[in-house]
Write an enzyme that holds these catalytic residues in place. Structure first.
Site, mmCIF file in Angstrom:
data_model
loop_
_atom_site.group_PDB
_atom_site.id
_atom_site.type_symbol
_atom_site.label_atom_id
_atom_site.label_comp_id
_atom_site.label_asym_id
_atom_site.label_seq_id
_atom_site.Cartn_x
_atom_site.Cartn_y
_atom_site.Cartn_z
ATOM 1 C CG ASP A 21 -1.628 0.930 1.295
ATOM 2 O OD1 ASP A 21 -2.290 1.342 0.216
ATOM 3 O OD2 ASP A 21 -2.247 2.323 2.083
ATOM 4 C CD GLU A 23 -1.763 5.738 3.366
ATOM 5 O OE1 GLU A 23 -2.359 6.919 2.441
ATOM 6 O OE2 GLU A 23 -2.013 4.809 2.955
ATOM 7 C CG HIS A 161 -7.312 6.228 5.512
ATOM 8 N ND1 HIS A 161 -7.573 6.057 4.462
ATOM 9 C CD2 HIS A 161 -8.415 6.761 5.912
ATOM 10 C CE1 HIS A 161 -8.692 5.594 4.739
ATOM 11 N NE2 HIS A 161 -9.366 6.214 5.450
ATOM 12 C CG ASP A 166 -4.813 1.547 5.236
ATOM 13 O OD1 ASP A 166 -5.634 0.932 6.075
ATOM 14 O OD2 ASP A 166 -4.938 2.030 4.544
#
Length: 225
Positions: A21, A23, A161, A166
């Protein structure tokens, strides 16, 4: 890992994979930058290793992004650039299948862009998108966000988040989706599997009415009435 051809989308479960994942500073792969990248390595459906690094994007993080991912400029001030972090991530993933939620439309685009930018090659790993699998398993749902799936399966969403949280959450979701697809979840309707390539079939509408088409289209063009 790196080469001249992008990997293929797999609409099926695999027991060994790396779920990752990102960000970022925003939603555009044209203008925004990665500020955190995390991943979990899975063997036989179990997490065996974890990877997580904050990234200095070389510019201020917009307030709107910080409100979502809770990553501030102070947190990334002393962190390495993505040019330094990306090689370590590539070493971690090796040639594994990559898995993530909505990675087709988002995360993979950032990885493709930056692999081209820093190495002049693209990412060759095959990948599976849990959002696309959720659409196959739950066509009647209006929303299939990661949090929606986690809540449906009773998986905690605390700390959502942040990339590593996540990843851990999504790994559990991916394993649950595997049960939906092989019919072991106990749901009344089992997912129909393509006899040619082994990927799920999807209901589609054509000129002559509804039919079953392989989700691996256009690589696989198998259809059924």
């Amino acid at each position: 890992m790196l080469g001249n051809t992008k990997g293929n989308l797999l609409n099926r479960y695999v027991p060994d994979y790396v779920l990752f994942d990102l960000e970022t500073t925003g939603t555009s792969c044209n203008y925004d930058e990665v500020i955190e990248i995390s991943a979990v390595k899975v063997r036989g459906g179990k997490i065996t290793e974890e990877f997580s690094e904050l990234v200095n994007p070389g510019r201020p993080i917009p307030y709107a992004a910080s409100m979502v991912n809770h990553i501030s400029d102070d947190m990334v001030a002393g962190e390495p650039s993505f040019e330094e972090v990306l090689p370590r991530f590539l070493t971690f993933i090796g040639d594994d299948v990559l898995v993530g939620h909505n990675i087709c439309a988002f995360d993979m685009k950032f990885l493709y862009r930056d692999c081209e930018k820093y190495f002049g090659q693209t990412l060759t790993n095959d990948y599976a998108d849990t959002l696309k699998l959720a659409k196959i398993c739950f066509p009647e749902w209006k929303h299939r966000r990661l949090g929606d799936l986690a809540e449906y399966y009773g998986i905690s969403t605390a700390g959502a988040h942040r990339a590593l949280t996540d990843c851990r959450m999504n790994q559990q979701v991916f394993e649950q989706l595997a049960h939906e697809m092989d019919g072991s979840s106990g749901r009344a309707e089992k997912i129909r599997i393509c006899p040619v390539c082994g990927q799920p079939m999807q209901k589609r509408n054509g000129r002559f009415g509804p039919f079953w088409g392989c989700s691996g289209y256009p690589a696989c063009r198998h259809t059924e009435n």
